[in-house]
Scaffold this motif. Structure first.
Motif, PDB file in Angstrom:
ATOM      1  N   ASP A 197      10.766   9.595  -5.863  1.00 37.43           N
ATOM      2  CA  ASP A 197      11.973   9.254  -6.644  1.00 37.43           C
ATOM      3  C   ASP A 197      11.610  10.333  -6.806  1.00 37.43           C
ATOM      4  OD1 ASP A 197      12.120   6.319  -5.476  1.00 37.43           O
ATOM      5  OD2 ASP A 197      10.351   5.720  -7.969  1.00 37.43           O
ATOM      6  N   ASN A 198      11.551  11.604  -6.566  1.00 32.29           N
ATOM      7  CA  ASN A 198      11.433  12.753  -7.149  1.00 32.29           C
ATOM      8  C   ASN A 198      10.297  12.839  -8.422  1.00 32.29           C
ATOM      9  OD1 ASN A 198      12.753  13.491  -4.497  1.00 32.29           O
ATOM     10  ND2 ASN A 198      14.651  12.781  -6.316  1.00 32.29           N
ATOM     11  N   ARG A 199       9.430  12.195  -8.915  1.00 33.26           N
ATOM     12  CA  ARG A 199       8.894  12.253  -9.932  1.00 33.26           C
ATOM     13  C   ARG A 199       7.241  12.262  -9.584  1.00 33.26           C
ATOM     14  NH1 ARG A 199      10.908   7.947 -13.968  1.00 33.26           N
ATOM     15  NH2 ARG A 199      12.251   9.325 -14.726  1.00 33.26           N
ATOM     16  N   LEU A 200       6.772  13.062  -9.715  1.00 32.24           N
ATOM     17  CA  LEU A 200       4.961  13.021  -9.763  1.00 32.24           C
ATOM     18  C   LEU A 200       4.588  12.715 -11.153  1.00 32.24           C
ATOM     19  CD1 LEU A 200       3.266  15.077  -8.802  1.00 32.24           C
ATOM     20  CD2 LEU A 200       2.765  16.738 -10.835  1.00 32.24           C
ATOM     21  N   ASP A 241      -0.168  15.171   1.320  1.00 34.82           N
ATOM     22  CA  ASP A 241      -0.594  13.822   0.954  1.00 34.82           C
ATOM     23  C   ASP A 241      -0.505  13.211  -0.279  1.00 34.82           C
ATOM     24  OD1 ASP A 241      -3.924  14.489   2.296  1.00 34.82           O
ATOM     25  OD2 ASP A 241      -3.915  16.071   1.341  1.00 34.82           O
ATOM     26  N   LEU A 242       1.033  14.006  -0.611  1.00 35.50           N
ATOM     27  CA  LEU A 242       1.262  12.803  -1.894  1.00 35.50           C
ATOM     28  C   LEU A 242       3.022  12.246  -1.438  1.00 35.50           C
ATOM     29  CD1 LEU A 242       1.181  15.607  -4.079  1.00 35.50           C
ATOM     30  CD2 LEU A 242       0.467  13.458  -4.897  1.00 35.50           C
ATOM     31  N   THR A 290      10.233  19.936  -7.190  1.00 32.12           N
ATOM     32  CA  THR A 290       9.642  19.199  -8.687  1.00 32.12           C
ATOM     33  C   THR A 290       8.433  19.695  -9.407  1.00 32.12           C
ATOM     34  OG1 THR A 290      10.438  17.426  -7.401  1.00 32.12           O
ATOM     35  CG2 THR A 290       9.251  16.445  -9.317  1.00 32.12           C
ATOM     36  N   ILE A 291       7.205  19.959  -8.414  1.00 33.93           N
ATOM     37  CA  ILE A 291       6.237  19.685  -9.276  1.00 33.93           C
ATOM     38  C   ILE A 291       6.457  21.303  -9.906  1.00 33.93           C
ATOM     39  CG2 ILE A 291       3.607  20.014  -8.343  1.00 33.93           C
ATOM     40  CD1 ILE A 291       3.970  17.978  -6.409  1.00 33.93           C
ATOM     41  N   ARG A 347      -3.893  23.256 -11.302  1.00 35.72           N
ATOM     42  CA  ARG A 347      -4.372  23.829 -10.148  1.00 35.72           C
ATOM     43  C   ARG A 347      -3.029  22.956  -9.026  1.00 35.72           C
ATOM     44  NH1 ARG A 347      -9.931  24.305  -9.980  1.00 35.72           N
ATOM     45  NH2 ARG A 347     -11.082  22.627  -8.169  1.00 35.72           N
ATOM     46  N   LEU A 348      -2.734  21.696  -9.129  1.00 35.86           N
ATOM     47  CA  LEU A 348      -1.275  21.205  -7.966  1.00 35.86           C
ATOM     48  C   LEU A 348      -0.484  21.974  -7.724  1.00 35.86           C
ATOM     49  CD1 LEU A 348      -0.591  19.280  -6.258  1.00 35.86           C
ATOM     50  CD2 LEU A 348       0.132  17.834  -8.681  1.00 35.86           C
ATOM     51  N   GLN A 349      -0.293  22.186  -8.849  1.00 34.06           N
ATOM     52  CA  GLN A 349       0.972  23.935  -8.585  1.00 34.06           C
ATOM     53  C   GLN A 349       0.733  25.378  -8.161  1.00 34.06           C
ATOM     54  OE1 GLN A 349       1.907  24.185 -12.876  1.00 34.06           O
ATOM     55  NE2 GLN A 349       3.998  22.833 -12.544  1.00 34.06           N
TER      56      GLN A 349
END
Lengths: 230, 230
Positions: free
Chosen positions: A20-23, A152-153, A169-170, A139-141
């Motif tokens: 839902d557009n959220r991390l 993977d998400l 989002t991220i 790291r993710l960014q």
DNA sequence: ACAAAAGTGTTAATCTTACACCCATGT
DNA sequence: ACATGGGTGTAAGATTAACACTTTTGT
């Protein structure tokens, strides 16, 4: 060469999920023990005959009943000697991603509660877990821009708009839909399926999928995947 | 929560040095003990009241009498349970750079011999040190393209040709002198001095220096440093 | 017919690549 | 005068950035 060393080794996992557009990040609250009522990352001590990676996977199953899509070492935290008030602990932190189909956690055990938190609404965290989480987020960014880990998400088949929103989002920035699509498709690692998503409004949208085999082949050929856009 | 864990924590350092167009790595040979006569990375066990970073720096001084210019965590090796035949060891590996003025090692102690090896002519290494070294080399190569760490391998003042050779040597590719110079100077983090190097042949060459303050300022402003060239 | 999201192309600007000659010194 | 490495500019090609209208569906 016999000597004594009183340092314990633990592993911790920062598990990200996207929906839902959220991390979101996975946190655990212990109902008993030292960490009673504090939210913390999934983690625990490593057993003598267990590899580090097995220890993380075991904790992920025990504490949240989850199998992750992506798992890699993040950093080893061992420079704060009084990190854990009980004894000296060196913690090897792992960075993990799960796809959105796994956002339903198994029923809580008697000992622990596992829950997803939006990274925009985090509770207080135990130990130095907040700084570990920040590092994982960095790291993710940064990884998102040079390795196709966004897939993977997402579910196996996804809308292009979902992928686009994930990046927005991220990375917390606007992106141009046309340029984004062009760039992603130019790598040839995302393929159209013949199915359509069930979006309720607007023109029906095709589902796409990530071709991991092709990606691996390209990597072997030394092609590099980089996503920079305005 | 009292439990037993029989895992030792060690640190290892992969120290790179650069001189005469060669990339070198620092290795140690113990004269006694389990590792007798085997070449190995600098390293040792972490003391109970010592941070990981202090442990590495201590080992660097004890085993090679060296202070490094750049030091960062590389990876934690803990998935090979029988890595060390004596007992289970988890090793946190660090990646280090020294500038060429430090390539003269202090006299060997009675217990150890420290020596620089060209990465093209390595001896057999103890444990899994060869794979650790490979990983460090990858890190060095990739980091060189997005962080100005090459300067930590050179003297404070250096010739442009030295910098250029460093990139060629470590990345193992040809580069165009003109484009390289343009790119490096465009970041504004390398400055001309009014001194000249003592090259014996050819036109005298100016010495340059790296402006770290300016680099830090640019980083804060979010400018990114990237060196890709044909 | 309209609201909502999907899908699509072109142009200008920027960055990257390829490439060769003159310069300053020591011998 | 020649050998050696230092120093420099330009044009073609590739990539990125900016930008807006048409399509398909549900209501």
């Amino acid at each position: 060469m016999d000597f004594q060393q009183n340092i314990k080794i633990a592993v911790d996992a920062i598990v990200f999920g996207y929906a839902d557009n959220r991390l979101n990040v996975l946190l655990i609250k212990q109902k008993f023990g030292t960490l009673k009522n504090q939210w913390a990352l999934v983690g625990g001590f490593v057993k003598d005959n267990e590899t580090l990676i097995n220890a993380v996977n075991r904790e992920l199953v025990e504490e949240a009943g989850i199998k992750v899509n992506f798992l890699e070492q993040l950093y080893t935290f061992g420079d704060d000697i009084e990190r854990d008030p009980r004894f000296r602990v060196v913690s090897v932190a792992y960075f993990a991603l799960v796809n959105s189909s796994k956002l339903n956690l198994k029923a809580d055990s008697d000992a622990e509660e596992a829950k997803w938190f939006s990274i925009k609404e985090l509770p207080m965290l135990a130990f130095d877990h907040e700084s570990i989480l920040k590092m994982a987020l960095n790291r993710l960014q940064s990884k998102l821009t040079y390795q196709p880990i966004g897939f993977d998400l997402l579910p196996k088949e996804f809308l292009f708009s979902e992928l686009e929103n994930l990046y927005c989002t991220i990375l917390e920035k606007e992106i141009d839909r046309r340029n984004f699509r062009k760039k992603i498709l130019s790598f040839g690692i995302v393929e159209e399926t013949d199915k359509y998503g069930n979006n309720i409004k607007g023109r029906p949208a095709k589902l796409y999928k990530f071709n991991k085999l092709k990606y691996n082949k390209l990597i072997k050929e030394g092609i590099l995947f980089e996503i920079n856009f305005a």
